[in-house]
Design a protein around this motif. Structure first.
Motif, short mmCIF file in Angstrom:
data_model
loop_
_atom_site.label_atom_id
_atom_site.label_comp_id
_atom_site.label_asym_id
_atom_site.label_seq_id
_atom_site.Cartn_x
_atom_site.Cartn_y
_atom_site.Cartn_z
N TYR A 17 -20.93 -42.30 43.98
CA TYR A 17 -22.17 -43.08 43.94
C TYR A 17 -22.04 -44.27 44.88
O TYR A 17 -20.95 -44.76 45.14
CB TYR A 17 -22.45 -43.59 42.52
CG TYR A 17 -22.94 -42.50 41.61
CD1 TYR A 17 -24.29 -42.22 41.49
CD2 TYR A 17 -22.03 -41.73 40.89
CE1 TYR A 17 -24.74 -41.21 40.67
CE2 TYR A 17 -22.47 -40.71 40.07
CZ TYR A 17 -23.83 -40.45 39.97
OH TYR A 17 -24.26 -39.45 39.16
N ARG A 18 -23.17 -44.72 45.37
CA ARG A 18 -23.24 -45.89 46.23
C ARG A 18 -23.90 -47.01 45.42
O ARG A 18 -24.89 -46.78 44.72
CB ARG A 18 -24.10 -45.56 47.45
CG ARG A 18 -24.24 -46.68 48.43
CD ARG A 18 -25.05 -46.25 49.61
NE ARG A 18 -24.40 -45.12 50.25
CZ ARG A 18 -24.94 -44.40 51.21
NH1 ARG A 18 -26.16 -44.67 51.63
NH2 ARG A 18 -24.29 -43.40 51.76
N TYR A 19 -23.35 -48.21 45.52
CA TYR A 19 -23.87 -49.38 44.81
C TYR A 19 -24.36 -50.37 45.84
O TYR A 19 -23.66 -50.66 46.82
CB TYR A 19 -22.77 -50.00 43.94
CG TYR A 19 -23.25 -51.06 42.99
CD1 TYR A 19 -24.05 -50.74 41.91
CD2 TYR A 19 -22.88 -52.38 43.17
CE1 TYR A 19 -24.47 -51.72 41.02
CE2 TYR A 19 -23.30 -53.36 42.29
CZ TYR A 19 -24.09 -53.02 41.21
OH TYR A 19 -24.50 -53.99 40.34
N MET A 20 -25.57 -50.87 45.66
CA MET A 20 -26.16 -51.77 46.64
C MET A 20 -26.67 -53.05 45.98
O MET A 20 -27.24 -53.01 44.89
CB MET A 20 -27.30 -51.07 47.37
CG MET A 20 -26.79 -49.99 48.30
SD MET A 20 -28.12 -49.05 49.03
CE MET A 20 -28.17 -47.69 47.88
N LEU A 21 -26.44 -54.15 46.67
CA LEU A 21 -26.99 -55.45 46.30
C LEU A 21 -28.11 -55.71 47.31
O LEU A 21 -27.90 -55.61 48.52
CB LEU A 21 -25.91 -56.53 46.41
CG LEU A 21 -24.59 -56.23 45.71
CD1 LEU A 21 -23.59 -57.36 45.95
CD2 LEU A 21 -24.80 -55.98 44.23
N ILE A 22 -29.29 -56.04 46.81
CA ILE A 22 -30.48 -56.13 47.67
C ILE A 22 -31.14 -57.50 47.51
O ILE A 22 -31.32 -57.98 46.40
CB ILE A 22 -31.50 -55.04 47.27
CG1 ILE A 22 -30.85 -53.65 47.35
CG2 ILE A 22 -32.75 -55.13 48.12
CD1 ILE A 22 -31.62 -52.57 46.63
N LEU A 23 -31.50 -58.09 48.64
CA LEU A 23 -32.32 -59.30 48.65
C LEU A 23 -33.58 -58.96 49.44
O LEU A 23 -33.48 -58.49 50.58
CB LEU A 23 -31.59 -60.47 49.31
CG LEU A 23 -32.33 -61.81 49.18
CD1 LEU A 23 -31.33 -62.93 49.00
CD2 LEU A 23 -33.20 -62.06 50.38
N TYR A 24 -34.73 -59.14 48.83
CA TYR A 24 -36.00 -58.79 49.45
C TYR A 24 -36.91 -60.02 49.48
O TYR A 24 -37.19 -60.61 48.44
CB TYR A 24 -36.69 -57.66 48.69
CG TYR A 24 -38.08 -57.36 49.18
CD1 TYR A 24 -38.29 -56.77 50.41
CD2 TYR A 24 -39.18 -57.70 48.41
CE1 TYR A 24 -39.57 -56.51 50.88
CE2 TYR A 24 -40.47 -57.44 48.85
CZ TYR A 24 -40.65 -56.85 50.08
OH TYR A 24 -41.91 -56.61 50.53
N ARG A 25 -37.33 -60.38 50.68
CA ARG A 25 -38.28 -61.48 50.86
C ARG A 25 -39.61 -60.88 51.33
O ARG A 25 -39.70 -60.45 52.47
CB ARG A 25 -37.78 -62.47 51.90
CG ARG A 25 -36.57 -63.25 51.46
CD ARG A 25 -36.24 -64.35 52.48
NE ARG A 25 -34.91 -64.88 52.28
CZ ARG A 25 -34.62 -65.85 51.43
NH1 ARG A 25 -35.56 -66.40 50.71
NH2 ARG A 25 -33.38 -66.26 51.30
N PRO A 26 -40.64 -60.90 50.48
CA PRO A 26 -41.91 -60.32 50.87
C PRO A 26 -42.50 -60.90 52.15
O PRO A 26 -43.18 -60.21 52.90
CB PRO A 26 -42.83 -60.60 49.67
CG PRO A 26 -41.90 -60.83 48.54
CD PRO A 26 -40.65 -61.41 49.12
N GLY A 27 -42.21 -62.16 52.44
CA GLY A 27 -42.79 -62.82 53.60
C GLY A 27 -42.01 -62.62 54.90
O GLY A 27 -42.40 -63.14 55.93
#
Length: 147
Positions: free
Chosen positions: A134-144
């Motif tokens: 399995y792959r584990y991901m940490l995600i930061l998402y900025r809508p702008g």
């Protein structure tokens, strides 16, 4: 590049340090972010399946990093302790973060937080099947824009 290093078996602390360095505290200017990654000995992968995104890897056990205008992702093979280590990081770094239901974000998103402020953003973790693990991901998402 050894194929296993494209999504390496980084430790939970390596993942969190990389996320903090390149996603949370990294430059929001894409050209500067790429210079910072190169200075840290990351190299870009030549092909991207996502227009506007670029993945960066090292030929060791450092986690992979992917950048776009709105998102920053740190990825590695799943290992024990990743979820707990990241939950502690979020609680310590973003005490104002509010847990949100991950279901609307996709069936592979395990947990998610909304961080308010002048430029609100989302933080999430994702676990997806890979070839034999399995792959584990940490995600930061900025809508702008630029994560």
């Amino acid at each position: 590049m050894w194929r296993a290093n494209l999504v390496p078996k980084a430790t939970p602390s390596q993942m969190v340090r990389t996320f903090d360095r390149f996603c949370v505290n990294g430059s929001r200017d894409m050209a500067q972010a790429e210079r910072d990654l190169r200075a840290a000995e990351y190299i870009p992968l030549p092909n991207s399946r996502t227009p506007g995104a670029r993945a960066w890897v090292e030929d060791d056990e450092a986690p992979a990093v992917a950048l776009s205008d709105a998102m920053c992702v740190v990825a590695a093979s799943s290992r024990s302790g990743q979820t707990d280590r990241f939950q502690r990081y979020v609680a310590d770094t973003f005490p104002q973060a509010r847990a949100v239901d991950p279901a609307p974000l996709g069936n592979t998103i395990e947990q998610a937080w909304e961080v308010g402020g002048s430029e609100p953003f989302l933080i999430a973790t994702e676990r997806t099947p890979d070839v034999d693990w399995y792959r584990y991901m940490l995600i930061l998402y900025r809508p702008g824009g630029r994560a």
